[in-house]
Design an enzyme around this catalytic site. Structure first.
Site, PDB file in Angstrom:
ATOM      1  N   GLY A 150       8.172   8.121 -54.839  1.00 48.01           N
ATOM      2  CA  GLY A 150       9.600   8.297 -55.063  1.00 48.01           C
ATOM      3  C   GLY A 150      10.381   7.218 -54.333  1.00 48.01           C
ATOM      4  O   GLY A 150       9.874   6.563 -53.410  1.00 48.01           O
ATOM      5  N   CYS A 151      11.616   7.032 -54.767  1.00 46.52           N
ATOM      6  CA  CYS A 151      12.425   5.952 -54.190  1.00 46.52           C
ATOM      7  C   CYS A 151      12.780   6.253 -52.732  1.00 46.52           C
ATOM      8  O   CYS A 151      12.551   5.420 -51.843  1.00 46.52           O
ATOM      9  CB  CYS A 151      13.670   5.728 -55.034  1.00 46.52           C
ATOM     10  SG  CYS A 151      14.508   7.241 -55.555  1.00 46.52           S
ATOM     11  N   TYR A 152      13.308   7.440 -52.458  1.00 46.37           N
ATOM     12  CA  TYR A 152      13.611   7.771 -51.058  1.00 46.37           C
ATOM     13  C   TYR A 152      12.335   7.729 -50.195  1.00 46.37           C
ATOM     14  O   TYR A 152      12.339   7.136 -49.107  1.00 46.37           O
ATOM     15  CB  TYR A 152      14.240   9.162 -50.940  1.00 46.37           C
ATOM     16  CG  TYR A 152      15.659   9.310 -51.452  1.00 46.37           C
ATOM     17  CD1 TYR A 152      16.709   8.582 -50.904  1.00 46.37           C
ATOM     18  CD2 TYR A 152      15.963  10.232 -52.452  1.00 46.37           C
ATOM     19  CE1 TYR A 152      18.020   8.755 -51.355  1.00 46.37           C
ATOM     20  CE2 TYR A 152      17.266  10.411 -52.901  1.00 46.37           C
ATOM     21  CZ  TYR A 152      18.292   9.670 -52.354  1.00 46.37           C
ATOM     22  OH  TYR A 152      19.577   9.859 -52.799  1.00 46.37           O
ATOM     23  N   THR A 154       9.674   5.970 -50.458  1.00 46.80           N
ATOM     24  CA  THR A 154       9.264   4.583 -50.175  1.00 46.80           C
ATOM     25  C   THR A 154      10.049   4.035 -48.990  1.00 46.80           C
ATOM     26  O   THR A 154       9.479   3.458 -48.046  1.00 46.80           O
ATOM     27  CB  THR A 154       9.492   3.694 -51.425  1.00 46.80           C
ATOM     28  OG1 THR A 154       8.635   4.152 -52.469  1.00 46.80           O
ATOM     29  CG2 THR A 154       9.206   2.228 -51.142  1.00 46.80           C
TER      30      THR A 154
END
Ligand SMILES: NC(=O)C1=CN([C@@H]2O[C@H](COP(=O)(O)OP(=O)(O)OC[C@H]3O[C@@H](n4cnc5c(N)ncnc54)[C@H](OP(=O)(O)O)[C@@H]3O)[C@@H](O)[C@H]2O)C=CC1
Ligand SMILES: CC(=O)N[C@@H](CCC(=O)OP(=O)(O)O)C(=O)O
Length: 347
Positions: A150-152, A154
């Protein structure tokens, strides 16, 4: 070597960024772009910035045909939808990189608890590798099913990994405050993300219940070798791209900013996409926009005994499409930065 690649869910923001990156990748040929709403339209009619670069036509999903003509398939679908396609891709002997959340959590019960969706491909979970190359590179090399993070997560895991690996922070005191651009919510229209709701305003959401919490805790716990609990609060901010995470943790042994920066520089010495900034320099989303970088800066607050770590990524690149390409490069034995090299755009 030419890798034939298809994208299921190509017309979303993450998918379209993948189309842009792969269309410029020297060893990839795009062979299929699927959509739910735009079948029959040229891809550049949906995303005009790709006019002259991508001449494929968006198609409805015909999975057997797609598997037959692809070496690798990327799924960029809302969570819950990749598990329906994964088995056929894997059984067909092809590689799958899922940009969604369906294969990130090792425990299907945890997935069901946080996503409120039944996991219908749980038998594939043991074969899925969490695709954060800086932490799991060796497993990614031999994987056929990679769960792109997921972006957060990472932005958070890369910011904390060196400290947790060294046992330098108390594992029950970590507080994460993240801010995201609106493209993180995808292209679909919704009240929460329309212009008047998000412009000139910042708001917290998902407090104490955001679905990235178990993903962050799973990976941080593995790094620490013991259970890590975090308080994670995401915020929606009036920008299009980018995530800035500010993370607070109490040190187990007091160290100076320079000592901890030295540890980070050593940890990420070989990494092309993690930039540890010098003392006094802190990341900003503008510094990584359009690139596959994760920038990290930190300060030790001697007064409170806490370290404050700040990381920045482009949610659509290192947080999604760029990381997916990085994973594909590793899976196919290419140089990891093929098609990803270079800084982003500024201002
Ligand atoms: N946006 C981001 O920053 C990031 C996104 N991700 C993850 O990547 C995935 C895609 O996200 P994003 O691109 O933002 O989402 P979008 O909403 O922008 O795009 C979703 C894509 O899936 C297609 N789609 C939607 N519903 C269905 C369905 N029921 N069946 C088949 N296709 C469907 C859409 O088709 P159509 O366009 O035709 O409607 C579109 O191509 C998600 O799992 C997301 O959580 C991960 C990291 C970062
Ligand atoms: C701003 C915004 O709404 N962000 C999304 C997370 C982004 C995302 O893509 O989630 P996955 O990586 O798990 O797929 C959210 O909070 O749900």
């Amino acid at each position: 070597m030419v890798i034939k690649a298809s994208i299921i869910g190509a017309t979303g923001y993450a998918g379209a960024e993948l189309v842009r990156l792969l269309s410029a990748h020297p060893q990839v040929e795009l062979v299929g772009l699927t959509t739910q709403s735009y079948a029959g339209k040229a891809f550049w009619e949906v995303y005009p910035h790709l006019y002259g670069y991508v001449d494929l036509v968006c198609e409805e999903q015909d999975l057997p045909a797609l598997v037959a003509r692809s070496d690798v398939i990327f799924t960029a679908l809302p969570h819950g939808h990749a598990m329906a396609v994964a088995r056929e891709v894997i059984d067909g002997g092809k590689a799958l990189v899922d940009l969604g959340a369906d294969f990130r959590l090792h425990d299907p019960v945890v997935y069901q608890d946080w996503y409120k969706v039944e996991h219908t491909a749980a038998e594939l979970l043991p074969r899925a590798v969490y695709g954060l190359p800086e932490i799991h590179r060796d497993e990614i090399r031999s994987a056929r099913l990679v769960a792109n993070p997921g972006c957060y997560p990472t932005s958070v895991i890369l910011a904390l990994a060196p400290l947790l690996k060294e046992g330098l922070v108390e594992t029950g005191t970590i507080i994460i405050d993240s801010k995201s651009g609106v493209s993180g919510a995808g292209r679909g229209l919704s009240l929460n993300t329309h212009y008047c709701e998000v412009n000139e305003s910042i708001k917290a959401y998902g407090v104490a219940v955001h679905r990235h919490t178990p993903e962050i805790e799973q990976e941080l716990s593995a790094l620490a070798g013991k259970k890590v609990l975090v308080s994670f609060t995401p915020h929606l901010t009036p920008m299009i791209r980018g995530i800035l995470s500010t993370i607070y943790a109490r040190l187990t042994r007091l160290k100076s900013t320079e000592e901890i920066l030295t540890l980070y520089r050593e940890f990420y010495r070989q990494e092309k996409f993690v930039r540890v900034l010098p003392a006094g320099m802190l990341p900003a989303t503008k510094m990584v926009a359009g690139s596959n970088h994760c920038d990290i800066g930190l300060v030790v607050d001697r007064r409170t005994g806490r370290v404050v770590i700040i990381s920045a990524i482009d949610n659509l690149i290192k947080g999604a499409a760029g990381q997916a390409v990085q994973n594909m490069n590793i899976m196919f034995g290419l140089a990891e930065d093929t098609g990803l090299y270079g800084p982003g755009v500024y201002p």
